[in-house]
Design an enzyme around this catalytic site. Structure first.
Site: not given
Ligand SMILES: Cc1cc2nc3c(=O)[nH]c(=O)nc-3n(C[C@H](O)[C@H](O)[C@H](O)COP(=O)(O)OP(=O)(O)OC[C@H]3O[C@@H](n4cnc5c(N)ncnc54)[C@H](O)[C@@H]3O)c2cc1C
Length: 387
Positions: A246, A340, A342
């Site tokens: 997992e 940040q 973009l």
């Protein structure tokens, strides 16, 4: 020290990568994720058509018999565009099938695994309860009482993801009211989700919205003996060995997210302009992508290392915990830097940075919180239990 993939693994990876780019583009994933009321059946159907639900299921039960490395490669590639919608595949093909394979009788494996491999049976995992998930056993109040031909389940579970559309719910419950220790007297039930007394209510949440996490009530639900997995009362011991797998799958999901973030950040930096040129020439933004790329490489090395140990059957509990913590924190940091880079568009629902951030923020809490992971790592260093 060689983490190179075999020829067969490389070939599988390139098939999956091309399929993901052609069939599961980010824009489509973004649209699916946002529809909180609608489970992504369209994604399920594509995965089913391609036979991907069988990846980790043994060949004798209709699967492809892939080991943990193959599953990890698939999870990374799909997560690159799908983010948290990876669990459309993972809950059934990974969580559900792994448990049946590990704990189920031959008859149960023959009854359910072929349907899971074919994508004809959907599974949800119903473990956490309203009173707490970290101390999951201390908080567990769902009881199963012995009745003629089976058991009667009563209780409530929190955050059972995909419950509204599941065919089967994998429920952990107390089956012995007199057990001396909290990890004793537990049983696993593979409950038919259409049984009278099962009700699932959607919980609104920050990320992986379309996956539909639910509060599920079990009111006097009858579970026949044939749907009990493993020895009644021994469930905890039976599921513990699956925890490393997992953690590896969570690591792979996070690495896929970092891959997606880096692709999008670089694309944007090469075309967005400010002050007369592309923003990619600004040193500060270059440092941000350098940090993301470094996090990508470090996460990859740890993931491959742990997956290889697991595939070889070597002990790797502590390493798997380190991977879970490191990968989840790197994915969130990478997505935050991506937002940040973009600027305003990073915060917009029209791009994927916000989705990567939302979908992976939860993995610092689930399936086990990073605080508890740190406790466990510290204990492995010889320190006393802190709780
Ligand atoms: C979107 C989503 C999907 C999920 N999907 C599923 C699912 O499909 N099936 C399922 O069964 N569960 C699922 N979960 C549940 C998830 O596994 C739990 O939320 C998680 O285990 C944390 O439990 P909790 O929320 O009760 O937090 P709590 O256990 O109440 O923890 C609260 C805070 O206390 C801290 N804490 C607790 N104990 C200690 C300690 N000893 N030392 C230090 N800090 C500690 C925790 O780290 C955390 O910061 C999901 C949860 C979410 C939000």
């Amino acid at each position: 020290m060689n983490f190179a993939l075999s020829e067969e693994q490389e070939a599988f990876l390139s098939v999956v990568r091309r399929w993901v780019d052609a069939e599961c583009p980010k824009a489509w994933m973004r649209e699916l994720e946002a529809r909180e009321e609608d489970y992504p059946f369209a994604l399920w159907d594509k995965l089913k058509e391609q036979g991907f639900f069988g990846i980790g299921i043994p060949e004798e039960f209709g699967g492809l018999g892939g080991d943990v490395v193959t599953q990890m490669l698939f999870a990374r590639e799909l997560s690159r565009t799908a983010g948290g919608l990876l669990w459309t595949w993972g809950l059934t093909s990974f969580g559900g099938a792994k448990t049946i394979t590990a704990v189920g009788s031959d008859e149960q494996k023959a009854r359910w695994l072929p349907a899971m491999a074919a994508g004809d049976l959907r599974v949800s995992l119903s473990m956490t309860e309203p009173d707490g998930g970290t101390d999951v056993l201390g908080a567990m109040k769902t009881f199963a009482d012995r009745v003629e031909g089976g058991w009667r389940l009563n209780g409530a579970k929190m955050w059972t993801t995909g419950a509204r559309v599941a065919d089967r719910l994998l429920v952990l419950a107390r089956s012995d009211r007199n057990a001396a220790k909290k990890h004793h007297g537990l049983s696993l039930f593979f409950v038919d989700a259409k049984s009278p007394g099962v009700t699932a209510t959607l919980l609104r949440k920050l990320g992986m919205r379309a996956m539909g996490s639910c509060e599920v009530h079990y009111d006097n639900v009858f579970v026949p003996d044939e749907d009990v997995l493993g020895e009644p009362g021994q469930a905890w011991q039976a599921i513990l060995p699956s925890l490393n797998n997992e953690r590896i799958m969570v690591g792979a999901q996070c690495l896929g997210a970092i891959d997606g973030v880096l692709e999008d950040a670089l694309d944007y930096m090469k075309q967005r302009k400010a002050f007369g040129g592309i923003i990619g020439r600004f040193q500060v933004l270059q440092h941000y992508v350098a940090d993301i790329a470094t996090a990508q490489k470090m996460t990859e090395l740890l993931l491959y290392h742990v997956a290889q140990l697991q595939a070889l059957g070597r002990p790797c509990g502590t390493e798997a915990n380190m991977l879970k913590m490191f990968a989840t924190e790197n994915a969130v940091k990478a997505a935050d830097l991506g937002i940040q880079i973009l600027g305003g568009m990073g915060y917009s629902a029209e791009t994927d940075m916000q989705r990567y951030w939302r979908d992976h923020r939860i993995l610092r809490m689930t399936p086990i919180s990073n605080e508890m992971v740190r406790n466990t790592i510290a204990e492995s260093l010889g320190l006393p239990r802190s709780f």
